[in-house]
Design an enzyme around this catalytic site. Structure first.
Site, short mmCIF file in Angstrom:
data_model
loop_
_atom_site.label_atom_id
_atom_site.label_comp_id
_atom_site.label_asym_id
_atom_site.label_seq_id
_atom_site.Cartn_x
_atom_site.Cartn_y
_atom_site.Cartn_z
N ASP A 272 -38.88 -1.30 9.30
CA ASP A 272 -38.75 -2.31 10.33
C ASP A 272 -40.07 -3.05 10.51
O ASP A 272 -40.13 -4.28 10.57
CB ASP A 272 -38.35 -1.64 11.64
CG ASP A 272 -37.97 -2.65 12.67
OD1 ASP A 272 -38.19 -2.39 13.85
OD2 ASP A 272 -37.46 -3.71 12.29
N ASP A 399 -31.50 0.08 18.83
CA ASP A 399 -32.62 0.76 19.46
C ASP A 399 -32.15 1.91 20.31
O ASP A 399 -32.70 3.01 20.25
CB ASP A 399 -33.39 -0.22 20.36
CG ASP A 399 -34.15 -1.22 19.54
OD1 ASP A 399 -34.48 -2.29 20.06
OD2 ASP A 399 -34.40 -0.93 18.36
#
Lengths: 481, 225
Positions: A272, A399
Site C-alpha cells: 500500500d 481498513d
C-alpha cells in the site's frame, strides 16, 4: 482505506480553473486514505485536500468538466485555504473521534466473537485456495517458507485482480462490475452471517428452528442490501457496514494460518505504501482513465460518518477485500455461483467483482479530478442535498477489515491475552490518528493502512514477547508500577 | 480533541513499560532470589521511566498546544494546560490500570479457586482496590506534575516522582495488604487534595460548584491568549 473529509462548498468554489494548483492539493479538504492499491488491500490516504483551499483543480481543463467555474477564483481560493486549514485542524480531531467509534466497535465485535465462539479459532484444516501451503509442518524453516509462499500468492492474486479491474473499467464493463458488487454483498450478508449465527447458537447452546432462522437471515440480509446499496438510515447503514467488516475479518482470521496472516498484513501495508507513494500503478491508470472519460469513479464501499445527510459514496458496495474471501470460499469447496460475468475461470464473480472493487476504491492519490468526480453525484443515484458546511468523514471498509483482523489475530493467538489485544487496539488507533494528522500536515496522498498496521504489528510482537513475561511476574507478586 | 490527546497519551504510557521489559528480558537468567531483586530493580526503573515520559509529554503537549494556538488564531487556547494535565494523567492511569488488571479480570471470570496454594484469599479484591488507587493517583500526579512544571516548582515534581516510587515500593509488601493498601490510600487522598488545589480549586469553589451557583468559575481554566 479511504478516509474522506468532505467540504462540499469548497469543492464548488474551487472548481475554477487554477493552473497554479499542484495536483496534490485540493481545494476540497478531502482527506482520503485509500486502502490498498490495485491489489485491493490497504488504504491509501488521499491527503490532499485539507487546506487545499486553493482551487480544486489541477488546472487542466478536464478538471472542470461538469463543474461550474467559480467566479473570483484566486481570492476565493486563498481565503478558503486559510479557512480550510483552520477548519481542518479544528474539525480534524472531531473527525478522528468520529472514526474511532466505528473502528472500535468493529474491533470489539471481532474480539468478542473470537473470545467466545471457538469456531473462528479452530483449525479445521480448511484453507483458502490461495494459501495452499499448510503451516503445521515439522520444521520452522519449512513453516516460514510456506507462509512466505502463501503471502506471495495472495499478493499476486491481489495485483492480478486489480489489473483485471482496471481492464474492465477501461473497456467499460460497468454493468458487470456493479453486478459483481451486488452479488458479493449478497453473499456476505446472507451466507456469512448465517454461518456466524449458527456458530453463535452452537456456542451458547441455543436451540432454534430453521424457519425462524430463515426469517431472521432473510430480513437481515434484505435490509442490509437496501441500506448499503440504496437508501437507509445513516446509523443502520453504518451498523451494517461495521457488521460486514467484522464478518470479513473473522473469515480472514479463521482461514489464514498464523504466520501467513502476519506476513500478509505486513506485505499489504508495504504494498500500500509503495502503491500510493510511487507514481506508477494500475490505480493511477484507473484514475486517469476516469479522468479522461470524465466519469465518476464508482465509489468503493466506504463507511461514512456524515455530519449531515447526504452524499454519496456510501452506496457502493464492498471493497476488494470483501471480495477476496468470497472468492476463496467459493473457489475452494463450493461450486462457483452463477457468474455474472461470463468468461472467468473460477466463477468470474470475484474477479470482476474485485476489479470493481479496485475500480471503486478509486485512486490512491486523491487528485482534484477524482475528488470532484466522486463528489459529483451520478445521475443514476438519488439526488443529494448539499448543505453549505457539509463535512463528512469516510473511511474505506478495507481498513476496518484489516484493523479488526490484526486485533482479532492478536487476541486469538497471543498468550498474553488481553494485554496484547489492548496494546494492538491502542496502537491501531494511534496509527489512525497519526495518519490523519500527517494528512493534514503534508496534504499529500498518504496510505492509511501502513502506519496503523506497522504500529499494530510492532506492538503485538513487543507486547507478546517483552511485556508479557514482565507483567505476568508483576501480577504474580502483585507489584504495581 | 481531548479524547484524541487521551489516546496519544495512553499509548505513550506503554513506552516506558516496553523499554523496561526490554531491559529485564536482557538480563534474564538468574536464580530465584536474584529474580526478585531484578524485578524490584525493574519496577523502580519503570517508575522512573514513566515519570520521565510524563515530563516529555508535558514538553510535547505544550509545544503542540502553542502550535495549534498560533495556527488557529483564536482568542483562547483550544485546550488549556490543565485540561491537558488531566487528560495526560487519565491516559497514564487508564493504561497502567488496564495493563495491571485486565488479565486478572479475565481470569476471575473463569473457573478456579483463589489462593488454593496457600496464597491470600483476597487477591482479586486487593488487586481491584490497588488498581483503582493507581489510576486515580496517576491522574492526580499528572495534574500536579504539569502544574509544577508550569510554575517551575521543581520540588513539586520531585515530590510526585518520590510518591510514585513510594507507592510502587509499598506494593512490594503485597501479601500483607494492610501495609500496602492503607498507606497507598492515604497518599491517594493527600495527592487528591494537592491536585485539587493546584488545579485552582478551593473550598469556596467547591461550595459554589456543589450548589451549582457560579458557572463562570468553571470556565476559569481557559486562559486568554
Amino acid at each position: 482505506m479511504a478516509v474522506f473529509l468532505h467540504h462540499q462548498n469548497q469543492q464548488e468554489a474551487n472548481r475554477s480553473p487554477d493552473s497554479t494548483q499542484k495536483p496534490q492539493e485540493t481545494g476540497v479538504p478531502r482527506v482520503r486514505s485509500r486502502g490498498g492499491s490495485a491489489a485491493g488491500a490497504g488504504a491509501g490516504t488521499g491527503g490532499g485536500g485539507d487546506s487545499g483551499g486553493g482551487g480544486g483543480g489541477n488546472g487542466t481543463s478536464p478538471e472542470q468538466n461538469g463543474q461550474p467555474p467559480a467566479a473570483p477564483a484566486p481570492r476565493v481560493v486563498e481565503r478558503e485555504e486559510e479557512e480550510d486549514e483552520e477548519l481542518t485542524l479544528k474539525y480534524g480531531a472531531k473527525h478522528v473521534i468520529m472514526l474511532f467509534v466505528p473502528v472500535t466497535l468493529c474491533m470489539v465485535v471481532v474480539v468478542a466473537t473470537i473470545k467466545s465462539v471457538s469456531f473462528y479459532t479452530q483449525n479445521d484444516g480448511q484453507r483458502l485456495i490461495y494459501t495452499p501451503f499448510p503451516e503445521d509442518t515439522d520444521t520452522v524453516g519449512q513453516r516460514a517458507l510456506n507462509s512466505i509462499l502463501n503471502a506471495t500468492i495472495m499478493i499476486t492474486v491481489i495485483i492480478v485482480m486489480t489489473l483485471v479491474l482496471v481492464m474492465l473499467y477501461k473497456y467499460r464493463c460497468y454493468k458487470v462490475i456493479q453486478g459483481w458488487l451486488f452479488l458479493s454483498s449478497l453473499l456476505l450478508l446472507f451466507f456469512f452471517s448465517y454461518i456466524y449465527l449458527k456458530e453463535v447458537f452452537k456456542t451458547y447452546n441455543l436451540a432454534m428452528d430453521y424457519v425462524t432462522l430463515a426469517i431472521i437471515i432473510w430480513n437481515f440480509g434484505v435490509v442490509g442490501m437496501m441500506c448499503i446499496h440504496w437508501k437507509g438510515p445513516l446509523r443502520l447503514q453504518q451498523a451494517y457496514l461495521i457488521m460486514i467488516s467484522a464478518l470479513m475479518a473473522l473469515v480472514f482470521i479463521k482461514y489464514l494460518p498464523e504466520w501467513t496472516a502476519w506476513l500478509i498484513l505486513a506485505v499489504i501495508s508495504v504494498y500500500d505504501l509503495l502503491a500510493v507513494l510511487c507514481p506508477k500503478g494500475p490505480l493511477r491508470i484507473l484514475v486517469e482513465t476516469a479522468q479522461e472519460r470524465n466519469e465518476p469513479i464508482f465509489p468503493a464501499l466506504i463507511y461514512s460518518c456524515k455530519m449531515d445527510n447526504i452524499l454519496v459514496m456510501s452506496h457502493s458496495p464492498t471493497r476488494r477485500l470483501l471480495f477476496k474471501p468470497n472468492w476463496y470460499l467459493f473457489s475452494a469447496p463450493l461450486a462457483s455461483p452463477v457468474p455474472s460475468s461470463p468468461s472467468q475461470d473460477d466463477g468470474g464473480f470475484t474477479q470482476s467483482w474485485v476489479s470493481q472493487q479496485e475500480h471503486r476504491l478509486g485512486p490512491l492519490q486523491s487528485t482534484d479530478e477524482t475528488r470532484r468526480e466522486i463528489q459529483q453525484m451520478p445521475s443514476a443515484r438519488p439526488p443529494v442535498e448539499e448543505d453549505d458546511e457539509e463535512r463528512g468523514v469516510k473511511l474505506g471498509l478495507g481498513d476496518f477489515i484489516f484493523y479488526s483482523m490484526l486485533v482479532g489475530k492478536a487476541s486469538a493467538t497471543a498468550s498474553g491475552d488481553w494485554n496484547t489485544t489492548l496494546a494492538c487496539f491502542v496502537a491501531i488507533l494511534i496509527g489512525l490518528c497519526l495518519t490523519l494528522l500527517l494528512l493534514a500536515i503534508f496534504k499529500k496522498a498518504l496510505p492509511a493502512l501502513p502506519i496503523s498496521i506497522f504500529f499494530g504489528l510492532v506492538f503485538y510482537f513487543a507486547t507478546d514477547n517483552l511485556v508479557r513475561p514482565f507483567m505476568d511476574k508483576l501480577a504474580l507478586h502483585q507489584f504495581y508500577i | 480533541l481531548t479524547l484524541c490527546w487521551f489516546f496519544y497519551l495512553a499509548i505513550g504510557h506503554h513506552i516506558p513499560i516496553y523499554t523496561q521489559c526490554l531491559i529485564l528480558v536482557i538480563s534474564n537468567k538468574e536464580s530465584a532470589a536474584q529474580q526478585k531483586g531484578l524485578l524490584i530493580f525493574g519496577v523502580v526503573l519503570s517508575v522512573l521511566l514513566q515519570e520521565t515520559f510524563r515530563f516529555a509529554y508535558y514538553k510535547l503537549l505544550k509545544k503542540a498546544n502553542e502550535g495549534l494556538l498560533t495556527l488557529s488564531q483564536e482568542e483562547t487556547m483550544p485546550i488549556s494546560i490543565r485540561q491537558l494535565a488531566y487528560v495526560s494523567g487519565l491516559g497514564f492511569g487508564f493504561m497502567s490500570g488496564a495493563f495491571s488488571v485486565v488479565n486478572i479480570l479475565a481470569d476471575s471470570a473463569g473457573p478456579g479457586t483463589v489462593g488454593i496454594h496457600g496464597d491470600s484469599q483476597h487477591y482479586f479484591l486487593s488487586s481491584a482496590f490497588m488498581t483503582m488507587a493507581i489510576i486515580l493517583l496517576h491522574m492526580f500526579w499528572g495534574v500536579v506534575f504539569f502544574d509544577a512544571c508550569e510554575k517551575q516548582r521543581w520540588w513539586a515534581v520531585g515530590a510526585v516522582v518520590i510518591s510514585h516510587l513510594l507507592v510502587s515500593c509499598l506494593t512490594f509488601q503485597n501479601p500483607e495488604y494492610v501495609a500496602s493498601l492503607v498507606p497507598t490510600y492515604v497518599i491517594l487522598f493527600l495527592m487528591g487534595v494537592w491536585a485539587f488545589y493546584s488545579a485552582g480549586g478551593s473550598l469556596k469553589n467547591l461550595k459554589l460548584c456543589l450548589t451549582c451557583k457560579d458557572k463562570d468559575l468553571l470556565l476559569a481554566n481557559h486562559r486568554p491568549r
